[in-house]
Scaffold this active site. Structure first.
Site, PDB file in Angstrom:
ATOM      1  N   VAL A   7       0.833  -1.220   0.000  1.00  0.00           N
ATOM      2  CA  VAL A   7       0.000   0.000   0.000  1.00  0.00           C
ATOM      3  C   VAL A   7       0.863   1.264   0.000  1.00  0.00           C
ATOM      4  CG1 VAL A   7      -1.777   1.272   1.266  1.00  0.00           C
ATOM      5  CG2 VAL A   7      -1.823  -1.236   1.229  1.00  0.00           C
ATOM      6  N   ALA A  27       8.569   6.604   6.431  1.00  0.00           N
ATOM      7  CA  ALA A  27       9.099   5.809   7.547  1.00  0.00           C
ATOM      8  C   ALA A  27       8.808   4.340   7.290  1.00  0.00           C
ATOM      9  CB  ALA A  27       8.453   6.245   8.864  1.00  0.00           C
ATOM     10  N   GLU A  55     -10.926   5.164   2.696  1.00  0.00           N
ATOM     11  CA  GLU A  55     -11.534   4.537   1.504  1.00  0.00           C
ATOM     12  C   GLU A  55     -10.834   3.250   1.098  1.00  0.00           C
ATOM     13  OE1 GLU A  55     -14.022   3.655  -0.855  1.00  0.00           O
ATOM     14  OE2 GLU A  55     -14.358   5.827  -0.793  1.00  0.00           O
ATOM     15  N   GLY A 103       1.026 -10.102  -3.517  1.00  0.00           N
ATOM     16  CA  GLY A 103       0.789  -8.995  -2.565  1.00  0.00           C
ATOM     17  C   GLY A 103      -0.679  -8.793  -2.243  1.00  0.00           C
ATOM     18  N   LYS A 121     -14.108  -5.517   6.876  1.00  0.00           N
ATOM     19  CA  LYS A 121     -14.646  -4.617   5.842  1.00  0.00           C
ATOM     20  C   LYS A 121     -16.165  -4.512   5.946  1.00  0.00           C
ATOM     21  CE  LYS A 121     -10.771  -5.755   2.813  1.00  0.00           C
ATOM     22  NZ  LYS A 121     -10.271  -6.768   1.874  1.00  0.00           N
TER      23      LYS A 121
HETATM   24  N1  HSE Z   1      -5.964  -9.253   1.769  1.00  0.00           N
HETATM   25  C1  HSE Z   1      -6.894  -8.318   1.262  1.00  0.00           C
HETATM   26  C2  HSE Z   1      -7.656  -8.971   0.112  1.00  0.00           C
HETATM   27  C3  HSE Z   1      -6.175  -7.086   0.789  1.00  0.00           C
HETATM   28  O1  HSE Z   1      -7.209 -10.003  -0.379  1.00  0.00           O
HETATM   29  O2  HSE Z   1      -8.696  -8.472  -0.275  1.00  0.00           O
HETATM   30  C4  HSE Z   1      -7.075  -5.937   0.458  1.00  0.00           C
HETATM   31  O3  HSE Z   1      -7.795  -5.514   1.565  1.00  0.00           O
END
Ligand code: HSE
Length: 458
Positions: A32, A61, A145, A203, A221
């Site tokens: 990110v 950082a 967001e 990732g 979420k």
């Molecule tokens: N690990 C999360 C996913 C990353 O696969 O959706 C995004 O929030």
């Protein structure tokens, strides 16, 4: 290297009207943070043209310098708290994830009068109420967001675009890793661990991938989505969560035969009895758009009383998609900070939150079910199963009985797969226990909820 002091405000407080440049500090340079850094560097000119202000990364950082990013003209710290104390930073981007040190870091930044942009869904879901209260006291913004559905501007849609609506329900594929795994299993017959390893390399996965496969990430979420939809405080501990690790290729294939796909859905619904918040594998008709959302893509269907059903689709994970949302938050802060608009969009969409609606337990929900029952190949088994369901007032909507399986010990079993009518989960629990108690039933019943979206939706 040191930051360019000529560009620094030196005030340490962001709420300064007519600021032409906002200094950004990024904590964490993984997927990110690195994605955000790259986007801001590569698109500086266009961002300035669009915003009329400059978004400049002045301090980064992370535990170690990452040679993939050219930070030679930017202040670098190994201690994120140094960045939080840097008076020249207007907006702190928290891109580390996890609770520690992200939580105290954000609280410190707020205390120091900085705006915060975070992609940390776990932190917002669990500590968001406290964080937003602190931000309100200090007159700063905490934007998030990117915490939900990666690049899809779903928070913006719920908070602003759908503001005229009473939201009735929403349902989303909100974990890219899980969706990637289910898609690869369904389309290529790949094994669970093999696909998970690829999602980690790309990732997409969380630092602890059980968060993805056991639905915890999706529950974080969903907590945030439900609060924005219904105007309630964040209540992560009340989300019912079930993962996808027990889904077999056989279930994926039987579901296909019946005209369904298995997706890992987060569902929030306002009913007369209260609010449902649940994450679990779900059968969805293959005719629905959301059933055809594959790979790392996410999608959220939102049903509003005025607009009807709406669908939001896009990449749910990955550096570029997440950076897209982080930078959109930076735009909002830079546009509004120090103006009369500052603070006019409440963090959870509503100026006052409801406290009068209970969150329902999973036993109270009603839905249809997919059942897979492994039974001995004997006369009358089907009749007994049907009888149990009938005794519990459960209708059979569809049924397939497959050819017998011969296992290593020479036992012969038949998989019986059926779809039921709508029934309360509490009643289905009783029926399942009664089926498992039948002498001819040899294994635990596999049970997956079916979502018909009240006949609505995309
Ligand atoms: N690990 C999360 C996913 C990353 O696969 O959706 C995004 O929030």
């Amino acid at each position: 290297m040191k930051q360019d002091s000529a560009l620094s405000t030196g005030t340490g407080v962001s709420a300064v009207a007519n600021k032409k440049q906002f200094n950004i500090g990024i904590c964490g340079m993984g997927t990110v943070g690195g994605g955000t850094f790259t986007l801001l560097q590569n698109k500086q000119e266009e961002i300035t043209r669009r915003l009329g202000k400059v978004l400049k990364v002045t301090h980064v950082a992370s535990r170690r310098q990452n040679p993939a990013f050219d930070t030679s003209n930017i202040r670098f710290s190994t201690d994120v708290f140094v960045l939080a104390e840097d008076p020249s930073v207007d907006i702190l981007v928290e891109a580390m994830g996890g609770m520690e040190p992200a939580f105290p870091l954000i609280m410190r930044a707020i205390e120091n009068g900085k705006h915060v942009v975070t992609a940390n869904k776990a932190l917002i879901a669990v500590h968001g109420n406290e964080i937003f209260a602190a931000a309100k006291r200090k007159g700063v913004t905490v934007a998030y967001e990117s915490a939900v559905a990666g690049g899809i501007p779903i928070i913006k849609a719920l908070r602003e675009g759908l503001a005229a609506n009473s939201i009735q329900w929403l349902a989303g594929i909100i974990n890219g890793t899980g969706n990637f795994i289910l898609t690869e299993m369904a389309q290529k017959g790949r094994s669970f661990p093999d696909v998970l390893k690829e999602a980690q390399a790309l990732g997409y996965a969380e630092a602890d991938p059980t968060f993805d496969v056991e639905g915890i990430d999706a529950a974080h979420k969903l907590t945030i989505l439900a609060s924005n939809a219904f105007g309630i405080a964040l209540q992560f501990e009340k989300v019912y969560t079930e993962g996808i690790s027990k889904i077999t290729i056989a279930d994926v294939n039987y579901a296909n035969e019946l005209g369904y796909r298995i997706k890992h859905l987060g569902i929030a619904r306002m009913s007369e009895k209260g609010i449902e918040m649940r994450v679990h594998p779900t059968l969805i008709s293959d005719q629905r758009l959301i059933a055809n959302v594959n790979g790392v893509m996410n999608a959220v269907v939102v049903k509003g009383d005025s607009v009807g059903s709406t669908l939001y689709y896009g990449a749910g994970a990955g550096a570029k998609a997440t950076a897209s949302s982080v930078v959109a938050d930076l735009f909002d802060i830079a546009r509004n900070s120090g103006t009369a608009n500052a603070g006019t969009v409440p963090p959870l969409a509503f100026n006052s939150l409801r406290t009068d609606v209970p969150i329902l337990g999973i036993d109270d929900i009603e839905c249809e079910y997919y059942l897979r029952i492994s039974a001995q190949d004997k006369i009358g088994v089907m009749a007994q199963i049907s009888q149990v369901l009938m005794n519990h007032g459960i209708n059979i909507e569809a049924l397939i009985q497959k050819e017998p399986d011969h296992n290593a010990t020479g036992d012969v079993t038949v998989p019986v797969v059926l779809l039921t009518g709508k029934v309360q989960e509490r009643q289905m629990n009783k029926a399942t226990a009664a089926i498992e108690a039948l002498e001819q039933v040899v294994d635990k019943v596999t049970r997956i909820r079916v979502e018909l979206f009240d006949g609505d939706g995309n």
